[in-house]
Design an enzyme around this catalytic site. Sequence first.
Site, PDB file in Angstrom:
ATOM      1  N   CYS B  90      -8.666  -4.843  11.256  1.00 21.44           N
ATOM      2  CA  CYS B  90      -7.367  -5.102  10.643  1.00 21.44           C
ATOM      3  C   CYS B  90      -6.365  -4.995  11.773  1.00 21.44           C
ATOM      4  CB  CYS B  90      -7.067  -4.069   9.557  1.00 21.44           C
ATOM      5  SG  CYS B  90      -5.356  -4.138   8.976  1.00 21.44           S
ATOM      6  N   CYS B  93      -2.755  -3.321  10.614  1.00 21.88           N
ATOM      7  CA  CYS B  93      -2.692  -1.878  10.323  1.00 21.88           C
ATOM      8  C   CYS B  93      -4.091  -1.300  10.492  1.00 21.88           C
ATOM      9  CB  CYS B  93      -2.054  -1.581   8.969  1.00 21.88           C
ATOM     10  SG  CYS B  93      -2.553  -2.585   7.567  1.00 21.88           S
ATOM     11  N   SER B  94      -4.744  -0.905   9.408  1.00 17.77           N
ATOM     12  CA  SER B  94      -6.085  -0.333   9.569  1.00 17.77           C
ATOM     13  C   SER B  94      -6.872  -0.455   8.268  1.00 17.77           C
ATOM     14  CB  SER B  94      -5.989   1.126  10.002  1.00 17.77           C
ATOM     15  OG  SER B  94      -5.104   1.815   9.148  1.00 17.77           O
ATOM     16  N   CYS B  95      -6.731  -1.594   7.568  1.00 14.87           N
ATOM     17  CA  CYS B  95      -7.421  -1.798   6.292  1.00 14.87           C
ATOM     18  C   CYS B  95      -8.934  -1.659   6.489  1.00 14.87           C
ATOM     19  CB  CYS B  95      -7.093  -3.179   5.738  1.00 14.87           C
ATOM     20  SG  CYS B  95      -5.337  -3.376   5.386  1.00 14.87           S
TER      21      CYS B  95
END
Lengths: 224, 186
Positions: B90, B93-95
């Site tokens: 991601c 962000c950090s999905c």
Amino acid sequence: MSRVHDMGGRWGDGPVLVDPNEPVFKEDWHGRALAVTLAAGALGQWNLDTSRHAREALGTKDYTRFSYYEKWISALADLLVAKGVVSREELATGRSAGGSPLAEKKLLAERVPAVLAKGGPSARDGAAPIYPVGARVKTRRPARNVWVEGGHTRLPAYASGVEGVILSQHRAHVLPDANAHGKGECPEPLYTVLFRAADLWGRAENAGDEVTLDLWESYLEPVA
Amino acid sequence: MRVKALETLLTEKGLVDPAALDAIIDIYQNQVGPQNGALVVAKAWADPVFKARLLADATEVVAELGFYGRQGEHITVVENTLERHNVIVCTLCSCYPWPLLGIPPGWYKSDAYRARVVREPRAVLAEFGVVLPEGQAVRVWDSTAEMRYLVLPMRPEGTEGMSVEELAALVTRDAMVGTGLATVPQ
């Protein structure tokens, strides 16, 4: 046009550092930061897109300098003040100036498993997709929020103005560009779009390498 | 510590129940983690019907196993083959598929991984000790929406006749993100 979080493709970050023995929460406060963020979210004063935008909207230097959970806590503090849940003075002093009318929405321990298990799906009933699988499309350029100047969007800059192919169609999903800014959910068909790595980067490590992104219909235009 | 101050303030205002925070931490520390995803992968290796259903509609199939919820409302499973290796990131962000893999590790959330793996996946994989053959294409899935991805790694040689539990023990977290391969049994 973009912000510091939009870093896909950037040069200069060095090797990926892996700690093979990393615990789930490296420090006790990391778990607290995650939990207090989720618990505050349960008060219902903002949505996932708002909180994502709050993290992205941290100053460029802060975003770069802060660790992951420092970003979460800073963004949470900003949101709590912006939505009037706590006052700036309460935040500065750490002392409560009185109870909150939102207290009735407090997430109680016994409800935690059910709330986490329930999640918050973003699929909605909405218009049917106009692009069939296999259609050639081009992404919006620049990768901007057309609702709010400088606002939240999920089209990365590296994939802006590039041609790709519809790999799959999904249902309509909440549009982050609108939902992050209190403009309603405005669901739109979502697609997985396939790009040739060479089209994104000028050259690919290998000719057949590809990148996919999940993109909303308004991010796309048809290619004849 | 800033977090503690914020927790105390919100607790005093009646907005946060510290016991609820303990419960959230316990779930992500002790209950939800890569063992969930590993079970899904092992079942797919062991059962072609399950695998076909999983690749067609992963959200429904993993929910039947009890894996559903926050940051995993819409799941897609992508299969590694001799022709194609899949990697998840991601960049914005950090999905990450929380119900299947838990909270993402530090490297997944790092600037270096987010910035580089879309542009030079083979160089990044090499840092993880994974060198792909020239003839195997790489497809990087940048999770830009609420779709969450899990890689179905290739089943290693020499695992015929193994039980689902034995197979699950070969499935590492990194193999399900695409920065690793399933462990070959000794």
